[in-house]
Design a protein around this motif. Sequence first.
Motif, PDB file in Angstrom:
ATOM      1  N   ARG A  80       0.874  -1.181   0.000  1.00 38.71           N
ATOM      2  CA  ARG A  80       0.000   0.000   0.000  1.00 38.71           C
ATOM      3  C   ARG A  80       0.904   1.221   0.000  1.00 38.71           C
ATOM      4  O   ARG A  80       1.965   1.209   0.641  1.00 38.71           O
ATOM      5  CB  ARG A  80      -0.898   0.002   1.240  1.00 38.71           C
ATOM      6  N   SER A  81       0.496   2.292  -0.696  1.00 36.94           N
ATOM      7  CA  SER A  81       1.307   3.506  -0.712  1.00 36.94           C
ATOM      8  C   SER A  81       1.644   3.904   0.720  1.00 36.94           C
ATOM      9  O   SER A  81       0.751   3.944   1.570  1.00 36.94           O
ATOM     10  CB  SER A  81       0.538   4.655  -1.369  1.00 36.94           C
ATOM     11  N   PRO A  82       2.909   4.194   1.010  1.00 39.13           N
ATOM     12  CA  PRO A  82       3.291   4.521   2.384  1.00 39.13           C
ATOM     13  C   PRO A  82       2.542   5.755   2.890  1.00 39.13           C
ATOM     14  O   PRO A  82       2.319   6.705   2.138  1.00 39.13           O
ATOM     15  CB  PRO A  82       4.787   4.842   2.263  1.00 39.13           C
ATOM     16  N   MET A  83       2.153   5.731   4.165  1.00 39.37           N
ATOM     17  CA  MET A  83       1.631   6.933   4.801  1.00 39.37           C
ATOM     18  C   MET A  83       2.787   7.896   4.979  1.00 39.37           C
ATOM     19  O   MET A  83       3.884   7.483   5.394  1.00 39.37           O
ATOM     20  CB  MET A  83       1.056   6.604   6.180  1.00 39.37           C
ATOM     21  N   LEU A  84       2.529   9.161   4.698  1.00 36.38           N
ATOM     22  CA  LEU A  84       3.565  10.180   4.871  1.00 36.38           C
ATOM     23  C   LEU A  84       4.105  10.152   6.308  1.00 36.38           C
ATOM     24  O   LEU A  84       5.295  10.350   6.539  1.00 36.38           O
ATOM     25  CB  LEU A  84       2.961  11.557   4.540  1.00 36.38           C
ATOM     26  N   SER A  85       3.217   9.870   7.245  1.00 35.19           N
ATOM     27  CA  SER A  85       3.614   9.861   8.660  1.00 35.19           C
ATOM     28  C   SER A  85       4.445   8.638   9.031  1.00 35.19           C
ATOM     29  O   SER A  85       4.925   8.536  10.149  1.00 35.19           O
ATOM     30  CB  SER A  85       2.370   9.923   9.546  1.00 35.19           C
ATOM     31  N   GLN A  86       4.608   7.688   8.108  1.00 36.08           N
ATOM     32  CA  GLN A  86       5.322   6.442   8.457  1.00 36.08           C
ATOM     33  C   GLN A  86       6.581   6.214   7.620  1.00 36.08           C
ATOM     34  O   GLN A  86       7.132   5.119   7.647  1.00 36.08           O
ATOM     35  CB  GLN A  86       4.399   5.232   8.246  1.00 36.08           C
ATOM     36  N   VAL A  87       7.037   7.238   6.883  1.00 38.86           N
ATOM     37  CA  VAL A  87       8.129   6.959   5.930  1.00 38.86           C
ATOM     38  C   VAL A  87       9.372   6.391   6.611  1.00 38.86           C
ATOM     39  O   VAL A  87      10.054   5.537   6.052  1.00 38.86           O
ATOM     40  CB  VAL A  87       8.491   8.192   5.068  1.00 38.86           C
TER      41      VAL A  87
END
Length: 377
Positions: A80-87
């Motif tokens: 799934r596209s990474p969450m910006l908050s989890q890079v």
Amino acid sequence: MTSPRIDVDLGKIEANTRHLVDQLTPRGIRVVGITKATLGSPAVGAAMVRGGASGLGDSRIQNLARLGARDPNASRTLIRSPMLSQVDQVVRTATSSLNTGTTVLDALDAAARRQRRTHDVVLMVELGDLREGIAIEDVAAMAALTRKRGRLRLSGLGTNLACHNGVVPDDRNMGELSRLADQVESGGHGVLDVVSGGNSANLPWALSTSDVGRVNELRIGEAILLGTEPLHRTLLPGLHPDAFSLVAEVIEVAVKPAQPWGDRAQTAFGHQAAVVRQLAPTRDRTIRQAILALGCQDVDVDGLIPPPGITILGTSSDHLVVDVGDHAVSVGDELAFGLGYGALLRAMTSPFVSQVETRRPARPVLAADRWPAPIIA
Ligand SMILES: *Cc1c(COP(=O)(O)O)cnc(C)c1O
């Protein structure tokens, strides 16, 4: 043993993976085993790798962390596209990720720089199902941009069909993906290692087309886990349908009237009461009814496959009511159910459902095996 529980037959998961790998390898296609319906079960992931999966993938970073703790060397793709908050966690935990946007790519590049690593990127292309993906005309520019980010490595292109709008993988959309892979390479952006055609819904195409083009990878969950393809939910030949079964305990057995009495409105989850009862011919008819300690907190009951001769009458948060017909069922007995994809996913992610894994070689799939498999504990 505790219940409810899922009995997981790791030998069948390994055998299903092996069967698909054996069919796809001559066509130049690798299998990435997708574990998301099993909460990233490390044992399931290891069975997929034993069966020949070239790597593992999951939609959740927590699941990839579980997989990585068991086998740090297996490649782990965040699908799934990474969450910006989890890079930062993504770069630390996943060896590659599927991506669709510059904001996240820039953040992944920065995170990889902070951690002195490189991170592999597969760019996802929109080919009609309208979930994730870059527009066809933007793919070349996005590939160029990815290549310019020093800590990112453009490992390939991918697409995902069927999940959102049921769009069927075929020679046309897969041919488009191959064409885009050629276009990116001829644009001087290096050779692409990965052309990831899709999920289990791609199998009917991949196993029958005369030309797979550039597609060299599929991301397979459902077909390995349940033996089914998601387009028509048919069982694929040679695959075991019963690697998972859900076992629940009987807490009440009684002969009860087939028809309820009193004024009637909605049930716990707003459904109409079960058809079996509505069709009962007379008020005097009775059924042998059992209640199982199982409910919506444990499983998506719509995806439960009861043993032959047993009918599901209804459910609420914690009770599953069944008509046991002629079966001699008593309080304390266990019944085993087959699972569809949604039911498997819910049961594997419920804190109330334990998992018991067995690992023995699976016998070959017999012609007589049918779906649902007849299973009574
Ligand atoms: C869930 C998922 C898969 C695997 O799908 P199955 O139908 O279980 O094979 C593959 N790719 C992506 C992007 C997914 O979200």
